[in-house]
Design a protein around this motif. Structure first.
Motif, PDB file in Angstrom:
ATOM      1  N   PRO A   1     101.005  -4.165  56.681  1.00 20.07           N
ATOM      2  CA  PRO A   1     101.476  -5.545  56.870  1.00 20.07           C
ATOM      3  C   PRO A   1     100.863  -6.537  55.887  1.00 20.07           C
ATOM      4  O   PRO A   1     101.363  -7.646  55.744  1.00 20.07           O
ATOM      5  CB  PRO A   1     101.029  -5.860  58.305  1.00 20.07           C
ATOM      6  N   PHE A   2      99.791  -6.152  55.178  1.00 14.35           N
ATOM      7  CA  PHE A   2      99.150  -7.075  54.249  1.00 14.35           C
ATOM      8  C   PHE A   2      99.794  -7.046  52.865  1.00 14.35           C
ATOM      9  O   PHE A   2      99.477  -7.888  52.028  1.00 14.35           O
ATOM     10  CB  PHE A   2      97.664  -6.753  54.126  1.00 14.35           C
ATOM     11  N   ILE A   3     100.650  -6.058  52.592  1.00 15.46           N
ATOM     12  CA  ILE A   3     101.320  -6.021  51.297  1.00 15.46           C
ATOM     13  C   ILE A   3     102.374  -7.130  51.259  1.00 15.46           C
ATOM     14  O   ILE A   3     103.293  -7.163  52.072  1.00 15.46           O
ATOM     15  CB  ILE A   3     101.983  -4.649  51.042  1.00 15.46           C
ATOM     16  N   GLN A   4     102.206  -8.072  50.322  1.00 14.09           N
ATOM     17  CA  GLN A   4     103.135  -9.198  50.234  1.00 14.09           C
ATOM     18  C   GLN A   4     104.350  -8.857  49.379  1.00 14.09           C
ATOM     19  O   GLN A   4     105.458  -9.268  49.686  1.00 14.09           O
ATOM     20  CB  GLN A   4     102.407 -10.416  49.663  1.00 14.09           C
ATOM     21  N   SER A   5     104.125  -8.124  48.309  1.00 12.10           N
ATOM     22  CA  SER A   5     105.259  -7.775  47.456  1.00 12.10           C
ATOM     23  C   SER A   5     104.931  -6.565  46.613  1.00 12.10           C
ATOM     24  O   SER A   5     103.768  -6.276  46.337  1.00 12.10           O
ATOM     25  CB  SER A   5     105.635  -8.959  46.545  1.00 12.10           C
ATOM     26  N   VAL A   6     105.979  -5.860  46.233  1.00  8.62           N
ATOM     27  CA  VAL A   6     105.891  -4.741  45.283  1.00  8.62           C
ATOM     28  C   VAL A   6     106.884  -5.038  44.164  1.00  8.62           C
ATOM     29  O   VAL A   6     108.076  -5.236  44.424  1.00  8.62           O
ATOM     30  CB  VAL A   6     106.215  -3.393  45.956  1.00  8.62           C
ATOM     31  N   VAL A   7     106.387  -5.115  42.936  1.00  9.86           N
ATOM     32  CA  VAL A   7     107.232  -5.444  41.790  1.00  9.86           C
ATOM     33  C   VAL A   7     107.122  -4.319  40.765  1.00  9.86           C
ATOM     34  O   VAL A   7     106.014  -3.940  40.374  1.00  9.86           O
ATOM     35  CB  VAL A   7     106.811  -6.779  41.142  1.00  9.86           C
ATOM     36  N   ILE A   8     108.270  -3.794  40.353  1.00 13.00           N
ATOM     37  CA  ILE A   8     108.314  -2.762  39.309  1.00 13.00           C
ATOM     38  C   ILE A   8     109.104  -3.343  38.141  1.00 13.00           C
ATOM     39  O   ILE A   8     110.265  -3.729  38.298  1.00 13.00           O
ATOM     40  CB  ILE A   8     108.966  -1.466  39.816  1.00 13.00           C
ATOM     41  N   VAL A   9     108.458  -3.427  36.971  1.00 10.84           N
ATOM     42  CA  VAL A   9     109.075  -4.020  35.789  1.00 10.84           C
ATOM     43  C   VAL A   9     109.142  -2.962  34.688  1.00 10.84           C
ATOM     44  O   VAL A   9     108.125  -2.351  34.348  1.00 10.84           O
ATOM     45  CB  VAL A   9     108.273  -5.237  35.288  1.00 10.84           C
ATOM     46  N   SER A  10     110.352  -2.747  34.159  1.00 10.93           N
ATOM     47  CA  SER A  10     110.497  -1.793  33.058  1.00 10.93           C
ATOM     48  C   SER A  10     110.095  -2.449  31.739  1.00 10.93           C
ATOM     49  O   SER A  10     109.994  -3.678  31.639  1.00 10.93           O
ATOM     50  CB  SER A  10     111.942  -1.299  32.975  1.00 10.93           C
ATOM     51  N   LYS A  11     109.893  -1.632  30.727  1.00  9.96           N
ATOM     52  CA  LYS A  11     109.465  -2.139  29.431  1.00  9.96           C
ATOM     53  C   LYS A  11     110.542  -3.032  28.804  1.00  9.96           C
ATOM     54  O   LYS A  11     110.235  -3.946  28.024  1.00  9.96           O
ATOM     55  CB  LYS A  11     109.132  -0.960  28.514  1.00  9.96           C
ATOM     56  N   ASP A  12     111.799  -2.776  29.163  1.00 11.10           N
ATOM     57  CA  ASP A  12     112.877  -3.598  28.598  1.00 11.10           C
ATOM     58  C   ASP A  12     113.217  -4.803  29.489  1.00 11.10           C
ATOM     59  O   ASP A  12     114.230  -5.460  29.282  1.00 11.10           O
ATOM     60  CB  ASP A  12     114.123  -2.734  28.375  1.00 11.10           C
ATOM     61  N   GLY A  13     112.395  -5.069  30.543  1.00  8.01           N
ATOM     62  CA  GLY A  13     112.539  -6.306  31.312  1.00  8.01           C
ATOM     63  C   GLY A  13     113.315  -6.207  32.597  1.00  8.01           C
ATOM     64  O   GLY A  13     113.537  -7.223  33.248  1.00  8.01           O
ATOM     65  N   GLN A  14     113.693  -5.003  33.024  1.00 14.04           N
ATOM     66  CA  GLN A  14     114.398  -4.895  34.300  1.00 14.04           C
ATOM     67  C   GLN A  14     113.393  -4.910  35.446  1.00 14.04           C
ATOM     68  O   GLN A  14     112.333  -4.287  35.365  1.00 14.04           O
ATOM     69  CB  GLN A  14     115.224  -3.610  34.372  1.00 14.04           C
ATOM     70  N   VAL A  15     113.730  -5.625  36.547  1.00 18.30           N
ATOM     71  CA  VAL A  15     112.813  -5.811  37.671  1.00 18.30           C
ATOM     72  C   VAL A  15     113.407  -5.211  38.929  1.00 18.30           C
ATOM     73  O   VAL A  15     114.578  -5.439  39.254  1.00 18.30           O
ATOM     74  CB  VAL A  15     112.527  -7.313  37.903  1.00 18.30           C
ATOM     75  N   LEU A  16     112.567  -4.438  39.631  1.00 20.59           N
ATOM     76  CA  LEU A  16     112.907  -3.932  40.959  1.00 20.59           C
ATOM     77  C   LEU A  16     111.824  -4.411  41.909  1.00 20.59           C
ATOM     78  O   LEU A  16     110.648  -4.160  41.698  1.00 20.59           O
ATOM     79  CB  LEU A  16     112.965  -2.399  40.977  1.00 20.59           C
ATOM     80  N   SER A  17     112.225  -5.149  42.982  1.00 18.78           N
ATOM     81  CA  SER A  17     111.218  -5.706  43.884  1.00 18.78           C
ATOM     82  C   SER A  17     111.859  -6.036  45.214  1.00 18.78           C
ATOM     83  O   SER A  17     113.086  -6.136  45.333  1.00 18.78           O
ATOM     84  CB  SER A  17     110.600  -6.972  43.272  1.00 18.78           C
ATOM     85  N   ASN A  18     110.996  -6.233  46.198  1.00 21.00           N
ATOM     86  CA  ASN A  18     111.459  -6.689  47.506  1.00 21.00           C
ATOM     87  C   ASN A  18     111.710  -8.205  47.508  1.00 21.00           C
ATOM     88  O   ASN A  18     112.319  -8.725  48.435  1.00 21.00           O
ATOM     89  CB  ASN A  18     110.409  -6.360  48.568  1.00 21.00           C
ATOM     90  N   GLU A  19     111.185  -8.913  46.501  1.00 23.60           N
ATOM     91  CA  GLU A  19     111.327 -10.362  46.443  1.00 23.60           C
ATOM     92  C   GLU A  19     112.601 -10.769  45.706  1.00 23.60           C
ATOM     93  O   GLU A  19     113.077 -10.071  44.816  1.00 23.60           O
ATOM     94  CB  GLU A  19     110.116 -10.980  45.745  1.00 23.60           C
ATOM     95  N   LYS A  20     113.076 -11.938  46.079  1.00 24.80           N
ATOM     96  CA  LYS A  20     114.236 -12.529  45.418  1.00 24.80           C
ATOM     97  C   LYS A  20     113.770 -13.706  44.564  1.00 24.80           C
ATOM     98  O   LYS A  20     112.904 -14.469  44.961  1.00 24.80           O
ATOM     99  CB  LYS A  20     115.252 -13.025  46.460  1.00 24.80           C
ATOM    100  N   GLY A  21     114.365 -13.868  43.427  1.00 23.99           N
ATOM    101  CA  GLY A  21     114.078 -15.024  42.581  1.00 23.99           C
ATOM    102  C   GLY A  21     112.644 -15.080  42.089  1.00 23.99           C
ATOM    103  O   GLY A  21     111.957 -16.075  42.303  1.00 23.99           O
ATOM    104  N   LEU A  22     112.173 -14.012  41.468  1.00 23.29           N
ATOM    105  CA  LEU A  22     110.803 -13.979  40.967  1.00 23.29           C
ATOM    106  C   LEU A  22     110.614 -14.966  39.820  1.00 23.29           C
ATOM    107  O   LEU A  22     111.473 -15.124  38.966  1.00 23.29           O
ATOM    108  CB  LEU A  22     110.452 -12.564  40.482  1.00 23.29           C
ATOM    109  N   ILE A  23     109.414 -15.615  39.811  1.00 18.79           N
ATOM    110  CA  ILE A  23     109.074 -16.526  38.703  1.00 18.79           C
ATOM    111  C   ILE A  23     108.116 -15.782  37.797  1.00 18.79           C
ATOM    112  O   ILE A  23     106.898 -15.841  37.948  1.00 18.79           O
ATOM    113  CB  ILE A  23     108.449 -17.823  39.234  1.00 18.79           C
ATOM    114  N   MET A  24     108.665 -15.026  36.852  1.00 15.39           N
ATOM    115  CA  MET A  24     107.838 -14.225  35.952  1.00 15.39           C
ATOM    116  C   MET A  24     108.428 -14.302  34.543  1.00 15.39           C
ATOM    117  O   MET A  24     109.654 -14.386  34.366  1.00 15.39           O
ATOM    118  CB  MET A  24     107.785 -12.760  36.411  1.00 15.39           C
ATOM    119  N   SER A  25     107.540 -14.298  33.579  1.00 16.03           N
ATOM    120  CA  SER A  25     107.980 -14.337  32.179  1.00 16.03           C
ATOM    121  C   SER A  25     108.538 -12.978  31.786  1.00 16.03           C
ATOM    122  O   SER A  25     107.864 -11.957  31.924  1.00 16.03           O
ATOM    123  CB  SER A  25     106.796 -14.714  31.280  1.00 16.03           C
ATOM    124  N   MET A  26     109.787 -12.954  31.292  1.00  9.75           N
ATOM    125  CA  MET A  26     110.477 -11.698  30.967  1.00  9.75           C
ATOM    126  C   MET A  26     111.045 -11.754  29.549  1.00  9.75           C
ATOM    127  O   MET A  26     111.375 -12.817  29.023  1.00  9.75           O
ATOM    128  CB  MET A  26     111.625 -11.433  31.962  1.00  9.75           C
TER     129      MET A  26
END
Length: 580
Positions: free
Chosen positions: A109-134
């Motif tokens: 229950p303490f895990i807030q998010s899991v973000v997987i980012v590919s080298k070419d900038g594709q994002v897989l995550s449980n969050e919507k609308g991530l604020i990350m530099s891509m």
């Protein structure tokens, strides 16, 4: 001249020399006891602080190790590696990876998010609308390269790569792991963000005194945890924390604090606990007052006794000494000299009272030992009874006649495991985990007999699974729930068993939806009536618990007729029951 001669009398000479010797002895003994007791109290406080800090640090260490294992499992998943390695990425694999992310989050229950980012900038995550530099080449992004270079060490950050704020609710502990293809080349980065609250929860029960505090600092000198958030932005306060670590662990007499550090194995963190020794100061003050008071009283008594009763004091003490020396030949009372001094009479009375108390305690201990053994044997006999064995064997024979070999094997294994845990090699003790397994085998066997009429659940908290306890406490309660609660009802019976930590104790909660009963009948009704209610087995378990742990522990029963019964068993966590 006459007054001067008075000081030369034998009586006065004895009195003066005795008072001098008494004063020196009292002063010496008082000093030795004062520093000895203070040293013992300080040693205990040091050991207690060390244990508390290392225990909390170990919990954090184990949690980080678990997160690293989870991150490794995700980063090395074949589907994920194949998905990021391929130029064409199918939707089914993507959905499977997202499903795996949600499954991972469900486990903690303490895990807030899991973000997987590919080298070419594709994002897989449980969050919507991530604020990350891509970008199309993530190796150009500073945070991405930092995540790759950081390895799997946890880092305190603000949520979602924003500028670090002082709002603690937005803080997370980020663990990153590089994702590589089969050739060992970078194809992405995995980020797991854990709520900062997890550290506060681990340290919530850490008692370091009124003015004590704890903090975590990394190898770069940055504050990772402190209950006072000003330490995260005040460089002077940060230097104070670094100075505490530099001064090494130990007791600071000037500040009256004990410091202990714990270096985490799974992070570049150092956990430090600073305990304020309020109790030590109070004990020192009380010791000094007691020694002064007792010393003054003893000095006055010595002066009066040596001046007035020097000759008459020795005889009663000699009798008392002789009685103590002959104590190996039997406990004998000392005759009291009615004409002797009060102190001698008081000592003789206390000695005789002590002799009586020792005899009484020895008799009580003997009776308790007999009762404890009889209760344990009775409890074990009641569990390993022929009716349960005959019924189980009949069920196995019935299954064998119908050629249900799988069920025969399962029942036989469950029966063997039940008896193995019941006997446990002759040991009187078991663990919470084995006790739950014991009742699990029992209910499995009963489930085969009762079929759909019986359902059950058994849940045990992992943090208490190795706690030592007397064996066969749960099974008699479950048997009562089955035979005296559920068996006589027309609806489907359910038994729910939970083992949970409760402060410094362990609580076992056994709930059933049986017919219920009037709890007051367990004490008011005669033994035959209590047997029909299952009260004899409950009383035996309660007596065993009280014999082991004392009157503060045992069984609590809540029951409502027509609704069901809840039985709560409470035992302490930290009492070592193993016998030498």
């Amino acid at each position: 001249m006459k007054q001067w001669n008075m000081f030369k009398t034998l009586r006065m000479q004895i009195a003066l020399h005795y008072l001098k010797a008494s004063g020196l002895i009292l002063l010496l003994m008082g000093g030795i006891l004062y520093y000895s007791i203070s040293s013992v109290v300080l040693s205990e406080a040091t050991s207690s602080t060390k244990t508390a800090v290392e225990k909390s640090g170990m919990y954090i260490d184990l949690y980080i190790d678990r997160l690293k294992a989870v991150s490794a499992l995700l980063a090395e998943d074949p589907q994920l590696v194949s998905y990021f390695s391929s130029a064409e990425r199918d939707l089914t694999t993507k959905q499977n990876i997202l499903s795996m992310i949600h499954t991972t989050m469900a486990t903690d229950p303490f895990i807030q998010s899991v973000v997987i980012v590919s080298k070419d900038g594709q994002v897989l995550s449980n969050e919507k609308g991530l604020i990350m530099s891509m970008s199309s080449n993530m190796m150009k992004e500073q945070w991405y390269v930092a995540a790759v270079n950081n390895g799997s060490n946890p880092v305190l950050t603000s949520a979602r790569m924003q500028q670090f704020s002082m709002d603690k609710d937005n803080w997370v502990i980020s663990i990153s792991r590089e994702i590589k293809n089969t050739e060992g080349q970078n194809i992405g980065v995995l980020l797991i963000d854990i709520q900062y609250k997890v550290i506060e929860d681990f340290l919530a029960n850490l008692d370091l005194g009124k003015d004590g505090f704890s903090f975590i600092i990394n190898d770069n000198g940055e504050v990772v945890y402190h209950r006072d958030t000003t330490y995260f932005e005040n460089h002077i306060k940060q230097q104070q924390l670094q100075q505490i670590i530099a001064n090494q662990a130990g007791y600071d007499k000037e500040k009256n604090t004990l410091t202990h550090t714990y270096t985490l194995n799974n992070a570049d963190w150092t956990f430090v606990g600073v305990s304020s020794q309020d109790g030590l100061l109070m004990i020192k003050k009380q010791l000094l007052e007691i020694f002064l008071l007792v010393g003054a009283i003893l000095f006055i008594i010595a002066a009066v006794s040596v001046a007035l009763f020097a000759g008459r004091i020795t005889t009663p003490f000699q009798r008392l000494e002789k009685a103590m020396q002959n104590i190996e030949n039997g406990l004998k009372e000392v005759p009291i000299d009615e004409k002797g001094c009060y102190e001698a009479q008081s000592l003789a009375n206390h000695f005789n009272s002590m002799i009586g108390q020792i005899e009484k305690l020895m008799q009580e201990i003997t009776e308790k030992e007999k009762h404890l053994r009889a209760t344990e044997i009775s409890a074990l006999h009641s569990q390993i009874n022929p009716h349960f064995l005959y019924n189980t064997l009949d069920t196995i024979v019935w299954m064998a006649e119908f050629n249900d070999s799988d069920k025969v094997i399962e029942m036989t294994k469950a029966l063997a495991q039940f008896f193995r845990l019941s006997l446990s090699g002759g040991n009187e003790l078991t663990t919470v985990e084995n006790e739950l397994d014991h009742v699990r085998q029992y209910l499995f066997i009963q489930k085969e007999r009762y079929g759909d009429k019986l359902n059950y659940t058994i849940v045990g908290d992992q943090t208490i699974r190795n706690v030592q306890m007397p064996k066969i406490l749960l099974q008699p309660i479950v048997e009562n729930a089955l035979y005296h609660g559920i068996r006589g009802t027309s609806h489907i019976g359910h038994i729910d068993i939970r083992a949970i930590p409760s402060g410094n104790d362990v609580a076992f909660i056994i709930e059933d939806n049986g017919s219920g009963f009037d709890v007051t009948q367990l004490t008011k009704e005669p033994n035959e009536k209590r047997t029909k209610l299952g009260g004899v087995g409950i009383n035996n378990v309660d007596q065993r618990i009280k014999l082991y742990y004392g009157a503060d522990y045992g069984i609590t029963i809540n029951s409502t007729i027509g609704i069901g019964t809840t039985v709560t068993i409470k035992i302490p966590q930290n009492i070592d029951l193993r016998k030498d």
